[in-house]
Design an enzyme around this catalytic site. Structure first.
Site, short mmCIF file in Angstrom:
data_model
loop_
_atom_site.label_atom_id
_atom_site.label_comp_id
_atom_site.label_asym_id
_atom_site.label_seq_id
_atom_site.Cartn_x
_atom_site.Cartn_y
_atom_site.Cartn_z
N GLY A 29 0.82 -1.20 0.00
CA GLY A 29 0.00 0.00 0.00
C GLY A 29 0.86 1.26 0.00
O GLY A 29 0.60 2.20 -0.75
N ASP A 85 8.18 6.10 7.32
CA ASP A 85 7.69 5.50 8.56
C ASP A 85 6.48 6.32 8.96
O ASP A 85 6.56 7.55 9.07
CB ASP A 85 8.73 5.48 9.67
CG ASP A 85 8.29 4.55 10.79
OD1 ASP A 85 8.15 3.35 10.53
OD2 ASP A 85 8.08 5.02 11.93
N GLY A 173 -4.17 -0.07 5.53
CA GLY A 173 -3.90 0.20 6.94
C GLY A 173 -5.13 0.65 7.71
O GLY A 173 -6.20 0.03 7.65
N ARG A 201 1.02 11.70 3.99
CA ARG A 201 2.11 11.36 3.08
C ARG A 201 2.29 12.46 2.01
O ARG A 201 3.41 12.84 1.69
CB ARG A 201 1.85 10.00 2.45
CG ARG A 201 3.07 9.35 1.83
CD ARG A 201 2.87 7.85 1.64
NE ARG A 201 2.97 7.14 2.91
CZ ARG A 201 1.92 6.58 3.53
NH1 ARG A 201 0.73 6.63 3.01
NH2 ARG A 201 2.10 5.95 4.68
#
Length: 226
Positions: A29, A85, A173, A201
């Site tokens: 993903g 991360d 997620g 992101r």
């Protein structure tokens, strides 16, 4: 002379454009989203091409773990590496799962299991949480490393709330349980182009764009990036 009293070099003449990147993740993903957000002219490689397992994430922050991954994968492949991360912070749970977001999903990255774990933790904390707005945020740290040299490390965030139940099948997620602020749909209900306008992101990528022009490796050690 610069503010530190050092002679200025003409960095614009020394800079070169990043033409290829290793994407330092084994999460399909994340790999898709990162590729979608990168300029189309940059050739990307997945870690699966090199049969690489992810390193142990021993950092205490998203930034530290992102750098652990980008430096590890870069040294293993001798390629410039972009690593991510990221995770979900829920205020009422003392910002958990946080940097342990992926680990809540187990070795097989079963996020249905992770989402149920979130709901159980919320039920234990406050049985009436579904009648309240539970503040949360997604955080993403993106880093670029050339071997063990840090080129960049930036953090993006998006504020929002936890949905009373999972909604939508898009994204990955924890997307089905996160509603961004001032919206009514979860990320799981949004189409990718809608999510990319808002999410953590893409927020991090906005800060990363200027680093996609990098100096030759021998000059990187003289630069410091926040």
């Amino acid at each position: 002379m610069d503010i530190y009293g050092k002679k200025k070099l003409n960095f614009q003449m020394l800079k070169k454009k990043i033409k290829q990147l290793l994407i330092g993740t084994n999460n399909k993903g994340k790999l898709k989203e990162i590729r979608d957000l990168l300029p189309a002219n940059i050739k990307t490689f997945p870690t699966s091409k090199f049969n690489l397992k992810s390193p142990r994430e021993t950092g205490k922050t998203f930034k530290e773990n992102s750098l652990i991954k980008s430096q590890y994968f870069s040294k293993k492949t001798n390629l410039i590496c972009l690593a991510d991360d990221s995770g979900l912070e829920i205020d009422i749970l003392n910002k958990k799962p946080g940097i342990f977001s992926a680990r809540w999903a187990g070795k097989k990255l079963n996020f249905n299991k992770a989402i149920q774990k979130v709901y159980k933790a919320l039920d234990k904390k406050d049985k009436n949480w579904r009648n309240k707005k539970i503040n949360a945020r997604f955080v993403c740290a993106l880093s670029i490393s050339d071997l063990n040299k840090k080129i960049a490390c930036v953090v993006g965030k998006v504020e929002g709330y936890i949905s009373k139940k999972p909604k939508g099948k898009n994204g990955f997620g924890y997307d089905p349980i996160f509603i961004p602020k001032n919206k009514i749909k979860t990320f799981g209900e949004m189409k990718p182009f809608q999510k990319y306008k808002l999410d953590h992101r893409s927020d991090a990528f906005k800060k990363l764009r200027k680093f996609l022009w990098v100096l030759p490796h021998q000059f990187c050690k003289s630069l410091i990036y926040d």
